[in-house]
Design a protein around this motif. Structure first.
Motif, PDB file in Angstrom:
ATOM      1  N   VAL A 131       0.812  -1.233   0.000  1.00  0.00           N
ATOM      2  CA  VAL A 131       0.000   0.000   0.000  1.00  0.00           C
ATOM      3  C   VAL A 131       0.845   1.282   0.000  1.00  0.00           C
ATOM      4  O   VAL A 131       0.473   2.266  -0.643  1.00  0.00           O
ATOM      5  N   LEU A 132       1.997   1.261   0.668  1.00  0.00           N
ATOM      6  CA  LEU A 132       2.799   2.494   0.699  1.00  0.00           C
ATOM      7  C   LEU A 132       3.436   2.783  -0.668  1.00  0.00           C
ATOM      8  O   LEU A 132       3.912   3.891  -0.912  1.00  0.00           O
ATOM      9  N   ASN A 133       3.456   1.768  -1.545  1.00  0.00           N
ATOM     10  CA  ASN A 133       3.998   1.980  -2.895  1.00  0.00           C
ATOM     11  C   ASN A 133       2.894   2.253  -3.912  1.00  0.00           C
ATOM     12  O   ASN A 133       3.173   2.382  -5.102  1.00  0.00           O
ATOM     13  N   ASN A 134       1.668   2.315  -3.425  1.00  0.00           N
ATOM     14  CA  ASN A 134       0.533   2.531  -4.310  1.00  0.00           C
ATOM     15  C   ASN A 134       0.133   4.005  -4.250  1.00  0.00           C
ATOM     16  O   ASN A 134      -0.367   4.470  -3.225  1.00  0.00           O
ATOM     17  N   PRO A 135       0.344   4.755  -5.353  1.00  0.00           N
ATOM     18  CA  PRO A 135       0.084   6.205  -5.313  1.00  0.00           C
ATOM     19  C   PRO A 135      -1.377   6.566  -5.055  1.00  0.00           C
ATOM     20  O   PRO A 135      -1.691   7.712  -4.723  1.00  0.00           O
ATOM     21  N   THR A 136      -2.262   5.560  -5.161  1.00  0.00           N
ATOM     22  CA  THR A 136      -3.684   5.825  -4.876  1.00  0.00           C
ATOM     23  C   THR A 136      -3.894   6.222  -3.417  1.00  0.00           C
ATOM     24  O   THR A 136      -4.823   6.954  -3.092  1.00  0.00           O
ATOM     25  N   TYR A 137      -3.041   5.684  -2.551  1.00  0.00           N
ATOM     26  CA  TYR A 137      -3.236   5.905  -1.103  1.00  0.00           C
ATOM     27  C   TYR A 137      -2.142   6.797  -0.525  1.00  0.00           C
ATOM     28  O   TYR A 137      -0.954   6.603  -0.811  1.00  0.00           O
ATOM     29  N   SER A 138      -2.563   7.750   0.257  1.00  0.00           N
ATOM     30  CA  SER A 138      -1.592   8.592   0.955  1.00  0.00           C
ATOM     31  C   SER A 138      -2.296   9.216   2.159  1.00  0.00           C
ATOM     32  O   SER A 138      -3.500   9.030   2.355  1.00  0.00           O
ATOM     33  N   GLY A 139      -1.557   9.950   2.950  1.00  0.00           N
ATOM     34  CA  GLY A 139      -2.178  10.642   4.079  1.00  0.00           C
ATOM     35  C   GLY A 139      -1.383  10.503   5.358  1.00  0.00           C
ATOM     36  O   GLY A 139      -0.399   9.751   5.419  1.00  0.00           O
ATOM     37  N   GLU A 140      -1.836  11.223   6.363  1.00  0.00           N
ATOM     38  CA  GLU A 140      -1.125  11.236   7.649  1.00  0.00           C
ATOM     39  C   GLU A 140      -1.750  10.268   8.648  1.00  0.00           C
ATOM     40  O   GLU A 140      -1.349  10.221   9.805  1.00  0.00           O
ATOM     41  N   ILE A 141      -2.787   9.533   8.197  1.00  0.00           N
ATOM     42  CA  ILE A 141      -3.462   8.569   9.072  1.00  0.00           C
ATOM     43  C   ILE A 141      -3.224   7.162   8.528  1.00  0.00           C
ATOM     44  O   ILE A 141      -3.480   6.905   7.351  1.00  0.00           O
ATOM     45  N   LEU A 142      -2.729   6.286   9.373  1.00  0.00           N
ATOM     46  CA  LEU A 142      -2.600   4.870   9.011  1.00  0.00           C
ATOM     47  C   LEU A 142      -3.738   4.128   9.700  1.00  0.00           C
ATOM     48  O   LEU A 142      -3.966   4.320  10.898  1.00  0.00           O
TER      49      LEU A 142
END
Lengths: 199, 530
Positions: A59-70
């Motif tokens: 998921v961290l390599n998937n540009p679809t997902y980002s943000g300051e909340i895990l």
């Protein structure tokens, strides 16, 4: 410690239970003697293959997902006491981890580093995962002063528990050590008034 | 210690306790319902912040009402509370602080930045264990980052006046092996270390738990931690263990029943006849793995086995002090009518030799069982991910499965009793030609004892390597790693992905099962061999 009051952000989903601190930061990266730079190796062996190429399915390599909340499965942060796990998550840029429960030592370490371990019910956790799956751009608001977690997509607001002392520390950026140092007289008085078989 | 209905402690202790009681009760009476204010000294801004909270009176009264039927945990915890913080936290005094090279450098940096010393240097002991090589320990460490970290421990200890049992010292070893063997670990004390397996020391009836580096710094600076009192759990195991079933199997069995989060928020007391009949080494193995079910720590009531183990050790009390200490320690076991927040009961006879099949210690089963296809504890996706990593399939049996490596060591199973168990099984035999076998004693003293008993020769004659003391392949921080894709039967405590090296596949087991697997080259039911 960095203070935390409120943030609105998209979230990164990691719907796996029992994520241990060896996954968050593998032991071979614990040779550093400062607190800096651990974010590069956050989830190292899930992020990179043995040839050091990013794993596209993580998921961290998937540009679809980002943000300051895990957002992670239950019992996040189990295993080793390494505070490096909290340092790595914070250094990577996470300010909040949402789960249905956290391992005790990790939770304490996170709170000591301005990283909010936010506990929700298993139902809210499932709904959060579903919201992100349906819309990776969904936003969530964490309000520490009000102790609320709002799903901006559905409008659902849920409360969360945090002890008053730790809440004050986080909002103001205070470390426990400042408080403990202020207790010096009580500590010395305790030492003077006990019989001790530990030395 | 605050309120004790029948006080049979030594006279000196009663005296000290009653002084503390009266002082606190005066505070309680006069503070009444008025909110107590907590003052935060903020050195950054030079300001004071006031936080209103509950009254201290209610906290003291609550404690009195619960202490008429105290658990072992209550007795030790309550005797170490310096003060209460409204909102549920307490300032807990720490009697002994163990440190090592990996989780201490940033704490020393913190002290240096603040310009403060270690408050009580007689309560802190250091050793190098996580990151040391287990070969050529008399030579400088080859790997530059490891060398830097271990050297930094040495210079920090010199600068801050900390006793260090570093590489080359006869007391060096895994921090949770040396504490007990030197008589530093004792009943009734509080103990912390920047390592989750600090729970090991609870075997003596101590409150011992792992902390993060920020807390390491706090304990260095103030000899205290700030935390809320955990909940209590009792796990009772009555009955006899089958031949070939060890303390390691017992704890792997419990964790397989409760899961890796089953003990979260709790301190666990282990009780029952199966626990009472264990040696101190066995009890340490049990308490060591308390953290693997999420419990902060584990405890076992001190008894004659405990006292016998401690007596005569390097730093153990002697003479009158010993007598006084033992009479205090005898008051510590949980009162007969004490209640626990959570209770579990198991039968000793039901426990088989255990192995793990997955990627956390809760994924365990009896050696002859099949990997479950469905679990109440582990979600489907988590099980599937574990099977992919381990190269195994749900529903399959593992008995008879070929393996590649055997590691006998770690803070769980590297004491001389563990080595004796394994050596007894390999004596006169050869390990299988496909197996790489490593034995890593927990400390220099364990190694010395093993050599004195000829155990090192038993292992090397059988084809094992017998190494120097350290954490080694338990966490693969040094060069002792298991290659990717290979199966290692390990007496350590964690089968997490990559724990023993990137891609390594760990199967947790007892020293007996590990030794049997080394000889057979595959997973075997040790009950069939003895």
């Amino acid at each position: 410690m960095q203070a935390f009051k409120k943030l609105t952000s998209t979230a990164v989903p990691l719907p796996i239970e029992d994520i241990d601190t060896d996954q968050i930061i593998p032991a071979r990266f614990l040779k550093a003697t400062t607190r800096d730079g651990f974010g590069d190796n956050l989830f190292r062996d899930w992020r990179y293959d043995k040839l050091e190429h990013p794993r596209p399915d993580f998921v961290l390599n998937n540009p679809t997902y980002s943000g300051e909340i895990l957002v992670a499965g239950s019992n996040f942060g189990c295993g080793s006491s390494r505070e490096h796990a909290a340092w790595a998550l914070a250094d990577y840029g996470f300010r909040v981890v949402v789960s249905s429960y956290f391992a005790d030592i990790f939770r304490g370490n996170a709170l000591n580093n301005g990283l909010l371990p936010l506990i929700v019910t298993p139902q809210v956790l499932d709904e959060t995962f579903r919201t992100i799956e349906a819309n990776p751009a969904a936003r969530f608001t964490v309000d520490l002063e009000a102790q609320t977690f709002k799903n901006e997509e559905t409008g659902t607001v849920t409360g969360f528990e945090i002890d008053e002392y730790k809440k004050t520390c986080l909002i103001n950026g205070y470390d426990d050590i400042d408080f403990l140092l202020s207790q010096r007289e009580k500590i010395e008085s305790y030492e003077a008034n006990r019989v001790d078989f530990s030395l | 210690m605050l309120t004790r209905p029948t006080d049979n402690r030594p006279t000196a202790l009663k005296h000290a306790g009653s002084n503390r009681n009266s002082a606190l009760f005066r505070t309680a009476i006069f503070s009444g319902p008025v909110p107590v204010l907590i003052i935060f000294a903020d050195p950054m801004q030079g300001t004071l912040v006031f936080v209103p909270g509950d009254s201290l009176a209610s906290a003291v009264i609550n404690r009195e009402s619960s202490s008429s039927m105290s658990t072992l945990f209550d007795k030790v915890w309550d005797a170490h509370v310096v003060t209460e913080v409204p909102g549920g936290n307490q300032v807990l005094y720490i009697d002994k602080h163990l440190i090592h090279e990996v989780t201490s450098p940033q704490a020393f940096n913190g002290l240096r930045d603040r310009g403060i010393p270690i408050l009580r240097t007689d309560r802190i002991v250091a050793t190098a264990d996580h990151n040391v090589p287990t070969k050529d320990q008399d030579k400088p460490i080859a790997e530059p980052l490891s060398r830097k970290q271990v050297n930094m421990l040495t210079s920090n200890c010199e600068e801050f006046g900390v006793e260090l049992y570093g590489l080359g010292h006869p007391y060096q070893g895994i921090v949770h092996v040396i504490g007990p063997e030197l008589g530093i670990t004792r009943p009734g004390i509080t103990m912390v270390c920047g390592d989750s397996h600090t729970s090991t020391h609870g075997a003596f009836g101590a409150i011992a738990f792992g902390i993060g580096t920020s807390q390491v710094e706090q304990v260095m600076a103030t000899q205290c931690v700030l935390m809320s009192k955990p909940k209590s759990m009792r796990i009772t195991i009555d009955g006899d263990l089958q031949p070939g079933v060890t303390a390691k199997d017992l704890i792997l069995y419990i964790i397989s029943q409760l899961g890796t989060g089953g003990g979260t928020g709790h301190f666990v007391e282990y009780a029952g006849s199966a626990i009472r009949s264990l040696s101190m080494e066995g009890r340490m193995t049990i308490c060591n793995m308390s953290i693997e079910m999420g419990a902060r720590g584990g405890l076992i009531a001190p008894d004659e086995t405990t006292f016998e183990y401690i007596m005569g050790r390097e730093f153990a009390p002697t003479g009158t002090e010993w007598e006084e200490a033992v009479s205090y320690w005898r008051t510590l076991p949980s009162d007969a009518d004490a209640t626990f927040d959570t209770e579990y009961t198991f039968r000793g006879e039901d426990i088989p030799p255990m192995i793990t099949y997955g990627t956390n210690p809760g994924m365990g089963m009896g050696i002859t069982e099949s990997i479950p296809t469905k679990s109440d504890i582990h979600g489907d996706a988590t099980l599937k991910k574990a099977m992919e990593y381990m190269g195994l399939e749900l529903g399959n049996q593992m008995e008879g499965m070929p393996i590649d490596y055997v590691f006998i060591g770690s803070c769980t199973n590297s004491r001389v009793e563990d080595l004796r168990l394994a050596a007894g099984l390999v004596k006169g035999k050869q390990i299988h030609e496909n197996i790489t076998g490593i034995v890593v004693p927990g400390s220099q003293q364990v190694a010395k004892q093993a050599i004195a008993e000829g155990l090192d020769r038993v292992f090397t004659d059988a084809g094992f390597e017998f190494r120097g003391a350290g954490c080694s392949a338990c966490l693969g921080m040094n060069e002792d790693k298991i290659p990717a894709g290979r199966y290692c039967v390990s007496t350590s405590n964690r089968n997490f992905e990559g724990r023993q090296g990137p891609g390594a596949r760990t199967i947790l087991a007892s020293p007996l099962t590990a030794a049997a697997a080394a000889v057979a080259g595959k997973l075997v039911d040790v009950r069939k061999l003895i």
